[in-house]
Design an enzyme around this catalytic site. Structure first.
Site, PDB file in Angstrom:
ATOM      1  N   GLU A 120     -22.552 -25.165 -15.036  1.00  0.00           N
ATOM      2  CA  GLU A 120     -22.756 -26.243 -16.004  1.00  0.00           C
ATOM      3  C   GLU A 120     -22.152 -25.892 -17.363  1.00  0.00           C
ATOM      4  O   GLU A 120     -21.652 -26.766 -18.078  1.00  0.00           O
ATOM      5  CB  GLU A 120     -24.254 -26.543 -16.164  1.00  0.00           C
ATOM      6  CG  GLU A 120     -24.895 -27.170 -14.946  1.00  0.00           C
ATOM      7  CD  GLU A 120     -24.417 -28.599 -14.712  1.00  0.00           C
ATOM      8  OE1 GLU A 120     -23.219 -28.776 -14.397  1.00  0.00           O
ATOM      9  OE2 GLU A 120     -25.236 -29.516 -14.836  1.00  0.00           O
ATOM     10  N   THR A 168     -20.965 -35.450 -19.868  1.00  0.00           N
ATOM     11  CA  THR A 168     -22.161 -34.807 -20.442  1.00  0.00           C
ATOM     12  C   THR A 168     -21.800 -34.130 -21.765  1.00  0.00           C
ATOM     13  O   THR A 168     -22.560 -34.170 -22.730  1.00  0.00           O
ATOM     14  CB  THR A 168     -22.729 -33.785 -19.439  1.00  0.00           C
ATOM     15  OG1 THR A 168     -22.993 -34.469 -18.214  1.00  0.00           O
ATOM     16  CG2 THR A 168     -24.008 -33.150 -19.944  1.00  0.00           C
TER      17      THR A 168
HETATM   18  N1  LIG Z   1     -17.507 -29.526  -8.576  1.00  0.00           N
HETATM   19  C1  LIG Z   1     -17.502 -30.459  -9.532  1.00  0.00           C
HETATM   20  N2  LIG Z   1     -18.090 -31.660  -9.300  1.00  0.00           N
HETATM   21  C2  LIG Z   1     -18.073 -32.632 -10.239  1.00  0.00           C
HETATM   22  N3  LIG Z   1     -17.492 -32.516 -11.438  1.00  0.00           N
HETATM   23  C3  LIG Z   1     -16.897 -31.324 -11.723  1.00  0.00           C
HETATM   24  C4  LIG Z   1     -16.884 -30.261 -10.788  1.00  0.00           C
HETATM   25  N4  LIG Z   1     -16.244 -29.220 -11.370  1.00  0.00           N
HETATM   26  C5  LIG Z   1     -15.843 -29.615 -12.582  1.00  0.00           C
HETATM   27  N5  LIG Z   1     -16.233 -30.897 -12.816  1.00  0.00           N
HETATM   28  C6  LIG Z   1     -15.994 -31.664 -14.038  1.00  0.00           C
HETATM   29  O1  LIG Z   1     -17.251 -31.919 -14.645  1.00  0.00           O
HETATM   30  C7  LIG Z   1     -17.237 -33.182 -15.304  1.00  0.00           C
HETATM   31  C8  LIG Z   1     -18.416 -33.987 -14.780  1.00  0.00           C
HETATM   32  O2  LIG Z   1     -19.602 -33.332 -15.121  1.00  0.00           O
HETATM   33  P1  LIG Z   1     -20.643 -34.025 -16.083  1.00  0.00           P
HETATM   34  O3  LIG Z   1     -19.928 -34.599 -17.271  1.00  0.00           O
HETATM   35  O4  LIG Z   1     -21.735 -33.053 -16.315  1.00  0.00           O
HETATM   36  O5  LIG Z   1     -21.122 -35.260 -15.194  1.00  0.00           O
HETATM   37  P2  LIG Z   1     -22.326 -35.359 -14.174  1.00  0.00           P
HETATM   38  O6  LIG Z   1     -23.430 -35.923 -14.957  1.00  0.00           O
HETATM   39  O7  LIG Z   1     -21.906 -36.341 -13.149  1.00  0.00           O
HETATM   40  O8  LIG Z   1     -22.564 -33.990 -13.646  1.00  0.00           O
HETATM   41  C9  LIG Z   1     -15.924 -33.836 -14.981  1.00  0.00           C
HETATM   42  O9  LIG Z   1     -15.054 -33.618 -16.089  1.00  0.00           O
HETATM   43  C10 LIG Z   1     -15.417 -33.046 -13.778  1.00  0.00           C
HETATM   44  O10 LIG Z   1     -14.012 -32.981 -13.701  1.00  0.00           O
HETATM   45  N1  LIG Z   2     -30.113 -32.213 -19.950  1.00  0.00           N
HETATM   46  C1  LIG Z   2     -28.727 -32.564 -19.752  1.00  0.00           C
HETATM   47  C2  LIG Z   2     -28.607 -33.211 -18.400  1.00  0.00           C
HETATM   48  C3  LIG Z   2     -27.231 -33.722 -18.074  1.00  0.00           C
HETATM   49  O1  LIG Z   2     -27.280 -34.332 -16.794  1.00  0.00           O
HETATM   50  P1  LIG Z   2     -25.982 -34.964 -16.127  1.00  0.00           P
HETATM   51  O2  LIG Z   2     -26.427 -35.442 -14.785  1.00  0.00           O
HETATM   52  O3  LIG Z   2     -25.534 -36.073 -17.009  1.00  0.00           O
HETATM   53  O4  LIG Z   2     -24.975 -33.861 -16.036  1.00  0.00           O
HETATM   54  C4  LIG Z   2     -28.333 -33.551 -20.846  1.00  0.00           C
HETATM   55  O5  LIG Z   2     -29.058 -34.511 -21.038  1.00  0.00           O
HETATM   56  O6  LIG Z   2     -27.320 -33.328 -21.520  1.00  0.00           O
END
Ligand SMILES: Nc1ncnc2c1ncn2[C@@H]1O[C@H](COP(=O)(O)OP(=O)(O)O)[C@@H](O)[C@H]1O
Ligand SMILES: N[C@@H](CCOP(=O)(O)O)C(=O)O
Length: 293
Positions: A120, A168
């Site tokens: 993350e 995020t």
């Molecule tokens: N294995 C993965 N699965 C999904 N997203 C990934 C992965 N590895 C890297 N990413 C990147 O993480 C971002 C999505 O994560 P995030 O913004 O936290 O969204 P979510 O809430 O769906 O997890 C995108 O930019 C994506 O390219």
């Molecule tokens: N506590 C984090 C949780 C993010 O969850 P995601 O599913 O959007 O990756 C935040 O609120 O930033």
């Protein structure tokens, strides 16, 4: 070879920013790992074109590093990236469980939580565990710097995912740096109510404890149609509605018999705002499951 199904998750649940999380029965990622001299990652499925296959940039790369477990990895995405449904976390959680088995590392599920959280940090800048914990352990989870507590709770949910992306990393920029004492007291009261509701598997109590005066109002501004979708869900019988994770998915808790109507009402409201969306009728479920080894 080890194959693991890792569920989507909803973090925060309103009043538990960076602390609460819940595993969803659907959707899910499926992660397959095979021993290899060098790590390679192949991604297929929903939104695969937006996900880097470079181990330095994919969340599973950090898990490989932490477990010192090089592998040929295939991720079949069921959880759309930038959804607010723990997409990046599901892959990291699945990889942690799978690589732990593949290399016989002998770590417990709880010990895998901080390892998966390293993934993350790669995408959001912070190793928050509130998605990886439920994706690994299942149920409703409370994660602090001291560790994670998981509770099996049977709670019906609807998550409505609009056809827009919110990262995020971006959504963390709008989180206020301070909160007043009044907001703190309100949030603690709501979070405690929600936790009691989870322990009793009582959707009405969980819904009553979801409200959050600090982070959610700022995040909601990033989601076109949020207020109307929320109002429509309440009109259809939801007990609580909030932003799922960092958004744009919207989470509603309700009784079983209201789930279909709540899902339809949320979709209609998004449609009225000119936005395509899909709704998952789901509930709190189990954590990562080994499908094959
Ligand atoms: N294995 C993965 N699965 C999904 N997203 C990934 C992965 N590895 C890297 N990413 C990147 O993480 C971002 C999505 O994560 P995030 O913004 O936290 O969204 P979510 O809430 O769906 O997890 C995108 O930019 C994506 O390219
Ligand atoms: N506590 C984090 C949780 C993010 O969850 P995601 O599913 O959007 O990756 C935040 O609120 O930033």
């Amino acid at each position: 070879m080890v194959t693991v199904r890792a569920p989507a998750t909803s973090a925060n649940l309103g009043s538990g920013f960076d602390v609460f999380g819940a595993a969803l029965t659907r959707p899910a990622d499926v992660v397959t790992v095979e021993k290899a001299a060098e790590t390679t990652i192949e991604v297929t499925g929903v939104g695969a074109q937006y996900i880097p296959e470079d181990p330095e940039k994919n969340t599973v790369g950090a898990v490989v590093e932490a477990l010192d477990a090089p592998a040929r990895i295939h991720i079949d995405k069921g959880v759309r990236p930038a959804s607010g449904l723990g997409s990046s976390a599901a892959s990291a959680a699945g990889a942690a469980v799978a690589l732990n088995r593949l290399y016989d590392r002998g770590l417990s599920r709880s010990e895998l939580v901080p390892i998966a959280a390293e993934g993350e940090a790669v995408v959001s800048g912070v190793a928050h565990s509130d998605n990886v914990a439920p994706s690994i352990l299942g149920g409703f989870t409370v994660t602090t710097s001291e560790g994670t507590h998981a509770v099996d709770a049977s709670i019906p949910l609807v998550v409505c995912l609009p056809d827009v992306a919110v990262s995020t990393r971006d959504a963390r920029r709008v989180v206020p740096e301070t909160a007043s004492m009044e907001e703190l007291v309100e949030t603690v009261g709501n979070a405690a109510t929600l936790a009691v509701g989870m322990c009793r598997s009582d959707p009405d109590l969980v819904g009553a404890g979801m409200s959050d005066p600090v982070v959610t109002p700022e995040r909601a501004r990033l989601i076109t149609g949020y207020d109307d979708v929320r109002a429509a869900a309440f009109d259809a019988g939801a007990a609580g509605v909030t932003v799922s994770g960092a958004g744009p998915a919207i989470l509603a808790v309700c009784r079983d018999e209201r789930r279909r109507g709540v899902a339809a009402a949320m979709l209609d409201a998004f449609s009225d705002a000119g936005i395509d969306a899909r709704a998952y009728q789901t509930r709190i479920g189990r954590g990562s499951t080994v499908l094959e080894e």
